[in-house]
Write a protein that holds these residues in place. Sequence first.
Motif, PDB file in Angstrom:
ATOM      1  N   VAL A  37       0.704  -1.298   0.085  1.00 10.29           N
ATOM      2  CA  VAL A  37      -0.014  -0.017   0.004  1.00 10.29           C
ATOM      3  C   VAL A  37       0.722   1.256   0.113  1.00 10.29           C
ATOM      4  O   VAL A  37       1.611   1.485   0.884  1.00 10.29           O
ATOM      5  N   ILE A  38       0.643   2.264  -0.733  1.00 15.52           N
ATOM      6  CA  ILE A  38       1.126   3.434  -0.900  1.00 15.52           C
ATOM      7  C   ILE A  38       0.082   4.523  -0.884  1.00 15.52           C
ATOM      8  O   ILE A  38      -0.881   4.375  -1.785  1.00 15.52           O
ATOM      9  N   GLY A  39      -0.161   5.373   0.220  1.00 18.91           N
ATOM     10  CA  GLY A  39      -1.192   6.085   0.524  1.00 18.91           C
ATOM     11  C   GLY A  39      -1.385   7.358  -0.581  1.00 18.91           C
ATOM     12  O   GLY A  39      -1.202   7.329  -1.717  1.00 18.91           O
ATOM     13  N   ASN A  40      -1.350   8.347   0.020  1.00 16.90           N
ATOM     14  CA  ASN A  40      -1.402   9.883  -0.853  1.00 16.90           C
ATOM     15  C   ASN A  40      -0.441  10.667  -0.512  1.00 16.90           C
ATOM     16  O   ASN A  40       0.111  10.747   0.590  1.00 16.90           O
ATOM     17  N   LYS A  41      -0.330  11.605  -1.613  1.00 15.46           N
ATOM     18  CA  LYS A  41       0.727  12.475  -1.588  1.00 15.46           C
ATOM     19  C   LYS A  41       2.231  12.204  -1.202  1.00 15.46           C
ATOM     20  O   LYS A  41       3.048  12.895  -0.422  1.00 15.46           O
ATOM     21  N   ASN A  42       2.806  11.093  -1.546  1.00 14.61           N
ATOM     22  CA  ASN A  42       3.995  10.609  -1.178  1.00 14.61           C
ATOM     23  C   ASN A  42       4.931  10.852  -2.175  1.00 14.61           C
ATOM     24  O   ASN A  42       4.801  11.106  -3.420  1.00 14.61           O
ATOM     25  N   PHE A  43       6.217  11.266  -1.965  1.00  9.45           N
ATOM     26  CA  PHE A  43       7.230  11.310  -3.263  1.00  9.45           C
ATOM     27  C   PHE A  43       8.232  10.340  -2.977  1.00  9.45           C
ATOM     28  O   PHE A  43       9.307  10.462  -1.805  1.00  9.45           O
ATOM     29  N   LEU A  44       8.497   9.608  -3.793  1.00  6.45           N
ATOM     30  CA  LEU A  44       9.472   8.608  -3.808  1.00  6.45           C
ATOM     31  C   LEU A  44      10.494   9.006  -4.969  1.00  6.45           C
ATOM     32  O   LEU A  44      10.423   9.040  -6.014  1.00  6.45           O
ATOM     33  N   MET A  45      11.659   9.329  -4.277  1.00  6.10           N
ATOM     34  CA  MET A  45      12.830   9.795  -5.074  1.00  6.10           C
ATOM     35  C   MET A  45      13.392   8.607  -6.053  1.00  6.10           C
ATOM     36  O   MET A  45      13.194   7.493  -5.713  1.00  6.10           O
ATOM     37  N   GLU A  46      14.275   9.088  -6.888  1.00  2.00           N
ATOM     38  CA  GLU A  46      14.976   8.159  -7.774  1.00  2.00           C
ATOM     39  C   GLU A  46      15.639   7.116  -7.229  1.00  2.00           C
ATOM     40  O   GLU A  46      16.377   6.906  -6.036  1.00  2.00           O
ATOM     41  N   GLY A  47      15.294   5.655  -7.880  1.00  2.65           N
ATOM     42  CA  GLY A  47      15.844   4.676  -7.122  1.00  2.65           C
ATOM     43  C   GLY A  47      15.463   4.129  -5.953  1.00  2.65           C
ATOM     44  O   GLY A  47      16.037   3.005  -5.724  1.00  2.65           O
ATOM     45  N   VAL A  48      14.353   4.462  -5.533  1.00  2.00           N
ATOM     46  CA  VAL A  48      13.829   3.821  -4.327  1.00  2.00           C
ATOM     47  C   VAL A  48      13.117   2.407  -4.785  1.00  2.00           C
ATOM     48  O   VAL A  48      12.674   2.162  -5.721  1.00  2.00           O
TER      49      VAL A  48
END
Length: 355
Positions: free
Chosen positions: A204-215
């Motif tokens: 699960v990934i919720g709302n308004k998250n920021f996953l940067m390069e290579g995560v």
Amino acid sequence: LKIQKTRVPLGVVAMIYEARPNVTVDAAALCLKAGNACVLRGGSEAIESNKVLAGIISKAAEQSGLPEGSIQLLAETKREYALQLMRMNKYLDVIIPRGGEGLIQTVIENSTVPVIETGTGICHAYVDKDVVIGNNCTIMPYASVLSGTRMGNGNQVYQGAVLGATPQDFTFHGDESFLEIGNDNVFREGVLVSRSSHAGGKTVIGNKNFLMEGVHVCHDSRIADHCVIGIKTLVSGNCIIDSHAILSSMVIMFQDTHVGEWSMVRGGARFKKNVPPFVVTTANPTSYYGVNVKVLEYNKFPEKVIKHIAHAYEIIYHAKVSVTDALIRVEEEVPMSDEIRSLVKFIRSSEKGIV
């Protein structure tokens, strides 16, 4: 009066391309999928491979009920035959050059058949079966959204990101599982998020998250809302990250660990215990550094609440008593608020202990 948008085939599409034989398959499949007949003209470097591939595709198309000649390969690779093809207005509806700048310019300058001008190279994204994508999402070139992904609205998926990847877990046996994504998330270049490793389960990934390069987010993990996950950070399987947490670059979060809300994990940290709410950790060894004061102040937490959080952690980390006794003291000495209740509940339920 009824006005509607109707999709119709272009007709007979000639595809002129260069060395790579995979274009033979790509071009034929795209043309047939859109209801068009296809004339293929590849380069001399791969003509033998192109003959074999075109023959296989043509035979398969006929066996599937398509008219004979729906796919044809121009076996002559000399330039004059390509120029002649470009002027066959009577037989062709459109020409698409696919290759380098020189090829594209040659077709534009010499063709009397309408030309769809492309950029150099290939740009594509892959969306698998059994995928749900909400409104106003942006899927950029070379991204892959794989089976079992359920995506909400307004998400941005950058180049090379892979969502819904098969879990890298030896206990996974191909069962149907899911990746559930909320709204307004950003997945930067090369992010990989796996779906669950067990039947009916979900990452699960919720709302308004920021996953940067290579995560890399592994199977069955859960990221709440408004989190930032830094460059090349690894979130192992079955992890939990609560809302507003920040994991800096190149963090390694070991399996089954939990990061509390409003916490910040500094770059390069590796941890096997839980990170409690409202704190900042050091890198290696990962340990308590202090309260996440700057972030809490920026987000308008009351000054007295921040002081109460600091008082609570002073007891927990510096009173030289057991965690159990420290939590009892916190409940007795620190004024109760939602934040204090949250940190007490988090630490009390942390079977792995806290950093």
